[in-house]
Design a protein around this motif. Sequence first.
Motif, PDB file in Angstrom:
ATOM      1  N   LEU A  71       0.799  -1.141  -0.078  1.00  0.00           N
ATOM      2  CA  LEU A  71       0.061  -0.144  -0.011  1.00  0.00           C
ATOM      3  C   LEU A  71       0.904   1.138   0.148  1.00  0.00           C
ATOM      4  CD1 LEU A  71      -2.791  -0.944   2.557  1.00  0.00           C
ATOM      5  CD2 LEU A  71      -3.027  -1.074   0.029  1.00  0.00           C
ATOM      6  N   ALA A  72       2.104   1.454   1.032  1.00  0.00           N
ATOM      7  CA  ALA A  72       2.819   2.175   0.736  1.00  0.00           C
ATOM      8  C   ALA A  72       3.505   2.425  -0.350  1.00  0.00           C
ATOM      9  CB  ALA A  72       3.735   2.282   2.091  1.00  0.00           C
ATOM     10  N   GLN A  73       3.675   3.691  -0.907  1.00  0.00           N
ATOM     11  CA  GLN A  73       4.306   3.894  -2.237  1.00  0.00           C
ATOM     12  C   GLN A  73       4.974   5.269  -2.294  1.00  0.00           C
ATOM     13  OE1 GLN A  73       1.208   2.596  -4.647  1.00  0.00           O
ATOM     14  NE2 GLN A  73       0.172   4.559  -5.074  1.00  0.00           N
ATOM     15  N   LEU A  74       5.865   5.693  -3.253  1.00  0.00           N
ATOM     16  CA  LEU A  74       6.482   6.569  -3.623  1.00  0.00           C
ATOM     17  C   LEU A  74       7.117   6.717  -4.686  1.00  0.00           C
ATOM     18  CD1 LEU A  74       9.211   6.384  -0.333  1.00  0.00           C
ATOM     19  CD2 LEU A  74       7.492   8.606  -0.605  1.00  0.00           C
ATOM     20  N   ARG A  75       6.917   8.176  -5.497  1.00  0.00           N
ATOM     21  CA  ARG A  75       7.152   8.204  -6.859  1.00  0.00           C
ATOM     22  C   ARG A  75       8.674   8.495  -6.993  1.00  0.00           C
ATOM     23  NH1 ARG A  75       3.063   8.124 -10.027  1.00  0.00           N
ATOM     24  NH2 ARG A  75       4.572   8.398 -11.752  1.00  0.00           N
ATOM     25  N   LEU A  76       9.301   7.836  -8.087  1.00  0.00           N
ATOM     26  CA  LEU A  76      10.723   7.934  -8.418  1.00  0.00           C
ATOM     27  C   LEU A  76      11.160   9.344  -8.194  1.00  0.00           C
ATOM     28  CD1 LEU A  76      12.815   5.940  -9.406  1.00  0.00           C
ATOM     29  CD2 LEU A  76      12.283   6.846 -11.789  1.00  0.00           C
ATOM     30  N   GLY A  77      12.173   9.450  -7.422  1.00  0.00           N
ATOM     31  CA  GLY A  77      12.529  10.738  -7.126  1.00  0.00           C
ATOM     32  C   GLY A  77      11.786  11.469  -5.687  1.00  0.00           C
ATOM     33  N   GLU A  78      10.774  10.773  -5.167  1.00  0.00           N
ATOM     34  CA  GLU A  78      10.183  11.189  -4.015  1.00  0.00           C
ATOM     35  C   GLU A  78      10.860  10.763  -2.768  1.00  0.00           C
ATOM     36  OE1 GLU A  78       5.657  11.433  -2.264  1.00  0.00           O
ATOM     37  OE2 GLU A  78       6.132  10.401  -3.994  1.00  0.00           O
ATOM     38  N   GLY A  79      11.056  11.656  -1.703  1.00  0.00           N
ATOM     39  CA  GLY A  79      11.717  11.015  -0.422  1.00  0.00           C
ATOM     40  C   GLY A  79      12.875  10.332  -0.667  1.00  0.00           C
ATOM     41  N   LEU A  80      13.247   9.797   0.386  1.00  0.00           N
ATOM     42  CA  LEU A  80      14.712   9.245   0.547  1.00  0.00           C
ATOM     43  C   LEU A  80      14.743   8.045  -0.264  1.00  0.00           C
ATOM     44  CD1 LEU A  80      15.511   9.450   4.546  1.00  0.00           C
ATOM     45  CD2 LEU A  80      16.169  11.181   2.580  1.00  0.00           C
ATOM     46  N   VAL A  81      13.925   7.159  -0.523  1.00  0.00           N
ATOM     47  CA  VAL A  81      13.786   5.961  -1.199  1.00  0.00           C
ATOM     48  C   VAL A  81      13.708   6.385  -2.669  1.00  0.00           C
ATOM     49  CG1 VAL A  81      12.394   3.977  -1.693  1.00  0.00           C
ATOM     50  CG2 VAL A  81      12.775   4.456   0.704  1.00  0.00           C
ATOM     51  N   GLY A  82      12.984   7.360  -3.182  1.00  0.00           N
ATOM     52  CA  GLY A  82      12.780   7.525  -4.339  1.00  0.00           C
ATOM     53  C   GLY A  82      13.998   8.434  -4.856  1.00  0.00           C
ATOM     54  N   THR A  83      14.840   9.267  -4.110  1.00  0.00           N
ATOM     55  CA  THR A  83      16.041   9.914  -4.297  1.00  0.00           C
ATOM     56  C   THR A  83      16.865   8.598  -4.749  1.00  0.00           C
ATOM     57  OG1 THR A  83      15.598  11.628  -3.190  1.00  0.00           O
ATOM     58  CG2 THR A  83      17.968  11.130  -3.553  1.00  0.00           C
ATOM     59  N   ALA A  88      20.468   6.012  -8.150  1.00  0.00           N
ATOM     60  CA  ALA A  88      21.196   4.833  -8.036  1.00  0.00           C
ATOM     61  C   ALA A  88      22.625   4.746  -7.306  1.00  0.00           C
ATOM     62  CB  ALA A  88      21.615   4.408  -9.546  1.00  0.00           C
ATOM     63  N   ARG A  89      22.451   5.596  -6.111  1.00  0.00           N
ATOM     64  CA  ARG A  89      23.665   5.838  -5.323  1.00  0.00           C
ATOM     65  C   ARG A  89      22.947   5.615  -3.727  1.00  0.00           C
ATOM     66  NH1 ARG A  89      27.764   9.019  -7.598  1.00  0.00           N
ATOM     67  NH2 ARG A  89      28.921   8.325  -5.754  1.00  0.00           N
ATOM     68  N   PRO A  90      23.705   4.953  -2.998  1.00  0.00           N
ATOM     69  CA  PRO A  90      23.280   4.889  -1.452  1.00  0.00           C
ATOM     70  C   PRO A  90      23.193   5.993  -0.767  1.00  0.00           C
ATOM     71  CG  PRO A  90      25.182   3.497  -1.816  1.00  0.00           C
ATOM     72  CD  PRO A  90      25.055   4.537  -3.090  1.00  0.00           C
ATOM     73  N   LEU A  91      22.346   5.932   0.361  1.00  0.00           N
ATOM     74  CA  LEU A  91      22.072   7.137   1.152  1.00  0.00           C
ATOM     75  C   LEU A  91      22.674   6.558   2.813  1.00  0.00           C
ATOM     76  CD1 LEU A  91      19.257   9.378   0.293  1.00  0.00           C
ATOM     77  CD2 LEU A  91      21.398  10.145   0.556  1.00  0.00           C
ATOM     78  N   ASN A  92      23.432   7.174   3.433  1.00  0.00           N
ATOM     79  CA  ASN A  92      23.743   6.728   4.658  1.00  0.00           C
ATOM     80  C   ASN A  92      23.734   8.107   5.739  1.00  0.00           C
ATOM     81  OD1 ASN A  92      24.862   5.754   7.139  1.00  0.00           O
ATOM     82  ND2 ASN A  92      26.687   5.007   6.324  1.00  0.00           N
ATOM     83  N   LEU A  93      22.660   8.035   6.364  1.00  0.00           N
ATOM     84  CA  LEU A  93      22.167   9.353   7.310  1.00  0.00           C
ATOM     85  C   LEU A  93      22.013   8.758   8.656  1.00  0.00           C
ATOM     86  CD1 LEU A  93      19.275  10.485   4.901  1.00  0.00           C
ATOM     87  CD2 LEU A  93      21.875  11.184   4.986  1.00  0.00           C
ATOM     88  N   SER A  94      22.716   9.703   9.563  1.00  0.00           N
ATOM     89  CA  SER A  94      22.294   9.507  11.021  1.00  0.00           C
ATOM     90  C   SER A  94      21.116  10.268  11.447  1.00  0.00           C
ATOM     91  CB  SER A  94      23.719  10.241  11.748  1.00  0.00           C
ATOM     92  OG  SER A  94      23.607  11.475  11.465  1.00  0.00           O
ATOM     93  N   ASN A  95      20.476  11.212  10.829  1.00  0.00           N
ATOM     94  CA  ASN A  95      19.385  11.901  11.230  1.00  0.00           C
ATOM     95  C   ASN A  95      18.543  12.086  10.032  1.00  0.00           C
ATOM     96  OD1 ASN A  95      17.233  13.320  12.133  1.00  0.00           O
ATOM     97  ND2 ASN A  95      18.361  14.736  13.454  1.00  0.00           N
ATOM     98  N   SER A 115      18.440   7.122  12.431  1.00  0.00           N
ATOM     99  CA  SER A 115      19.321   6.659  11.350  1.00  0.00           C
ATOM    100  C   SER A 115      18.886   5.894  10.207  1.00  0.00           C
ATOM    101  CB  SER A 115      20.580   5.930  12.028  1.00  0.00           C
ATOM    102  OG  SER A 115      19.803   4.693  12.547  1.00  0.00           O
ATOM    103  N   PHE A 116      19.351   6.141   9.112  1.00  0.00           N
ATOM    104  CA  PHE A 116      18.882   5.462   7.826  1.00  0.00           C
ATOM    105  C   PHE A 116      19.970   4.968   6.988  1.00  0.00           C
ATOM    106  CE2 PHE A 116      17.642   6.016   3.311  1.00  0.00           C
ATOM    107  CZ  PHE A 116      16.474   5.524   3.360  1.00  0.00           C
ATOM    108  N   LEU A 117      20.003   3.895   6.318  1.00  0.00           N
ATOM    109  CA  LEU A 117      20.679   3.450   5.387  1.00  0.00           C
ATOM    110  C   LEU A 117      19.989   2.847   4.200  1.00  0.00           C
ATOM    111  CD1 LEU A 117      23.439   2.762   4.014  1.00  0.00           C
ATOM    112  CD2 LEU A 117      23.605   0.542   5.574  1.00  0.00           C
ATOM    113  N   GLY A 118      20.003   3.286   3.057  1.00  0.00           N
ATOM    114  CA  GLY A 118      19.213   2.725   1.923  1.00  0.00           C
ATOM    115  C   GLY A 118      20.214   2.528   0.768  1.00  0.00           C
TER     116      GLY A 118
END
Length: 756
Positions: A71-83, A88-95, A115-118
Motif C-alpha cells: 500500500l505504501a508507495q513513493l514516486r521515483l525521485g520522491e523522498g529518501l527512497v525515491g532519491t 542509483a546511489r546509497p544514502l547513509n544518514l544519522s538523522n 538513522s537510515f541506510l538505503g
Amino acid sequence: MRDTASGPRVLLKRLRELMQEPLEPQERLDRIVRDIAANMVAEVCSLYVLRADSVLELYATEGLNPNAVHLAQLRLGEGLVGTIAASARPLNLSNAQEHPAFAYLPETGEEIYNSFLGVPVLRAGRTLGVLVVQNKTMRHYRDDEVEALETTAMVIAEMIATGDLARLTRPGLELDLRRPVSFTGLSFNEGVGLGHVVLHEPRIVVTNLFNEDSDEEIRRLDASLGSLRLSIDDMLERREVAFEGEHRQVLEAYRMFANDSGWVRRLEEAIRNGLTAEAAVEKVQSDMRARMLHMTDPYLRERMSDFDDLANRLLRQLMGRGPDDVAASLPKDAIIVARSMGAAELLDYPRDKLRGLVLEDGAATSHVVIVARAMGIPAAGQMRGAVSMAENGDAIIVDGEEGAIHLRPQPDLEAAYAEKVRFRARRQEVYRELRKKPSMTRDGVQVDLLMNAGLAVDLPQLAEAGAAGIGLFRTELQFMVASTFPRAEAQERLYRDVLDAARGKPVTFRTIDIGGDKVLPYFKDTIQEENPALGWRAIRLTLDRPGLLRTQIRALLKACGGRELKLMLPMVTELGEIAQAREIIDREVRHLSRFAHHLPTSLKLGAMLEVPSLLFQLDELMMAVDFVSVGSNDLFQFVMAVDRGNTQLADRFDVLSTPFLRALKQIADAGVRNQTPVTLCGELAGKPISAMALIGLGYRSISMSPASIGPVKAMLTELPLAELEAFFDDNLMAPAQGLPMRALLQAFADDRSIPL
C-alpha cells in the motif's frame, strides 16, 4: 580484533538457505528482511520494488507497520527512497528527518526512526528497487554494513529478474523490469519479426552467488585477472594494432581498468563478504555502471562501454565460457539485439532460427545490414538503449517497415503484429505466383531483375525469388567469414557451386572487395587510415597485392571451365586500373592454357562505377569494358560527401534527389550510346519506388536482395513505362513546383495505382 566480514558472510549463508527453501515469494521476502534486520542489528528493514509506472511500492518490511506492505508507495525521485532509486546511489544518514528529501508516510509509522541506510537494488546498472535499514538511535552505518546491504540487494535483484515477485504484483500493474518498451529508429530491412531476444554480447547470468571458500575465490579471481591482463597486453603488442588511433585508445582504457587497484580491491571485498568471484564481478560492474550512467562528464560516460566489455571478458574467463556458446543454444525464433556487430558475426548464427536483427548503431548500407537483407530477415537500427533494456528471452517485435521495435509487448499489440505477419505471408504468396510471369512493364518492356549474393546459403533463393540471375556475387564474404585466407581450392569449389546453382542463368562475380570497413582480422597488411572509405581498398588493394588477385582469378577461371565468366572490378577510379587488372587476367589465362586446363567459353570484364571521377570519362569507360555495374551505395556516398556508416547522416540526404538521379541518367544514356550493358546493384534497386525511378531513367537490368524481387516485380508489371519516361522528360531537369523528386514519384504511382 573484530572480523567485520563475519556478519555479511553469516547473512549471505542464511540468504542462500532461504533461496533454497520451497517458500512462497511473500514469505521468502518477509524472512529475508527479518534476517537482514537481525544480522545488522537494525530495528527496521524494508524492501521497495520499482513498478513500470515509476512508483516504488513497499513489498516487505520488518519493523514498520505490516499493513502498509503493497500500500505504501513513493514516486521515483520522491523522498529518501525515491532519491536513491533515481540516483542509483546509497544514502547513509544519522538523522534522516533532517534530509531535505525526507518524506513522511503516515501508514508506515517510521517517524520514530532517525538513522537510515538505503541502497539501490541494481541489475546491469538498472535500478529495480531500494533496500533500507533504520534505527532509532542516531548513528552512521559502517562501510562494511553498506557493503553487506549492497550485496544482499544484488541477491534480491536476481529474485526480481527471474520473475519470482510477479505473483505479488496487483492486477493491472507491472514491475519495471517487465514493462513494455517501444523504440523508434530507422528501417534497415523490411519485414516483421516476432520472437525472443538474444543479446549478441549477452550479460552473463551468474547463478552461483555464494562462496564456500573466500581464499579459493580470490585465487580464481587473481588467475583470471592475470589471464585477462596478458590478453590485453598481447593485443596491444600485436603488429596490426600497434598504432595510434581509436583501437589503441580503447585497448589502453581496458588495460587501465584491468590494472586499477580500486576495482580489484572492491572485487576482493565482495568476495570476503561471501560472494563467488563471478558474483563479485557482477556486483561491482552493476554498481559502477549505475554510477557512470548518472555522470555528466561525456568522456566518463563513453568509458562505461569499455568497462562493461572488460567486466564481461573477466566473467567469461572465470566461467570458462566462449562466445560460441550462445549461438548453440538459440531459441527457434531468435531476434538478435546488439549495439553493433560485423557481417561475419551475424553469419555465425544459424539462419533457420533467426527472425530479426536490432542494432543500437549502424546504417542501412553497413555490411551487417546487407547480409541481413541477403538472409531475408527484418532489421531495424538506431535503437539507442535497447541493449540495456532487454533481457535474454524477452518477447520482442521488430517492425522493419516502420523502423520500430516493441520489447515485452502487450498482448493486443502482439496480436496485431501476428495478423500483420499473416498478411505479409499472404502477400509473399502473391509474389511467389509472379515468379513465372514475364518481367515486363505494362507496355511490354523487358527488365531483368537480378539478385545479389555472396555465400552458398544465398543460392537456394535464386529459384525461390524467380531472379533472372546473380547480378552481384560478393566474393569477399567468403573471406570475411573465414579465420584465414580461403585456399584456392575452397574458392574454386564455391564459385563452381554458384554456377551449378544458377543453372545457366548469368552470374557476375566481383573480385574481392576488402579494405575500408571490410576488415579481415587475419590480413596482416591492414593499415590505419583516417578516411578508410577513401583509402586502400578494393581494386587499389588487390593491384598492390597481385598475389591475392591472381589466386582468385585462377580459381574463377578453373571453376568456369566450359561456361561464361563475367568478372567485375570494384571501385575503379581510372581506366589504367582496368588495363592492369586485364594484364593479370591474361597472364593467368596463359598459365592455365599451358597446362591444358578447361577454360571459360568466354570472359567478359566489367567495372563497377562507384567513384565520381568515372562520370567524366563515361564514353571511354564504356569502350574499355564489356559491361558496367553501378554501385549505387558508394556512388551516392561519394557524390553527396556522406559517410555511409555515419549514423548522424544516415537519413539526411535522399537517394532520389534530383542531382543524383541526373548522374544516374547520364550513365544509362552512355551505356545506350556505346551499346554497353549497364546494370545497377545497390539499395536503390531493392525498393519499389527507387526501382521505378531507375527503370524510368533507362535501366533495364537491376540487382537486389532476393526478398526485394517480389515487391519490385509487382510494381514493374503495373508500370506504364512510356508515361514514366515522359514524366522524367518534364521533371528531371526542372522539378514541378520545386517539390522533392520522391514526392513527385509517389504521386505518379498513386495516380496510376502502382503498388509501392
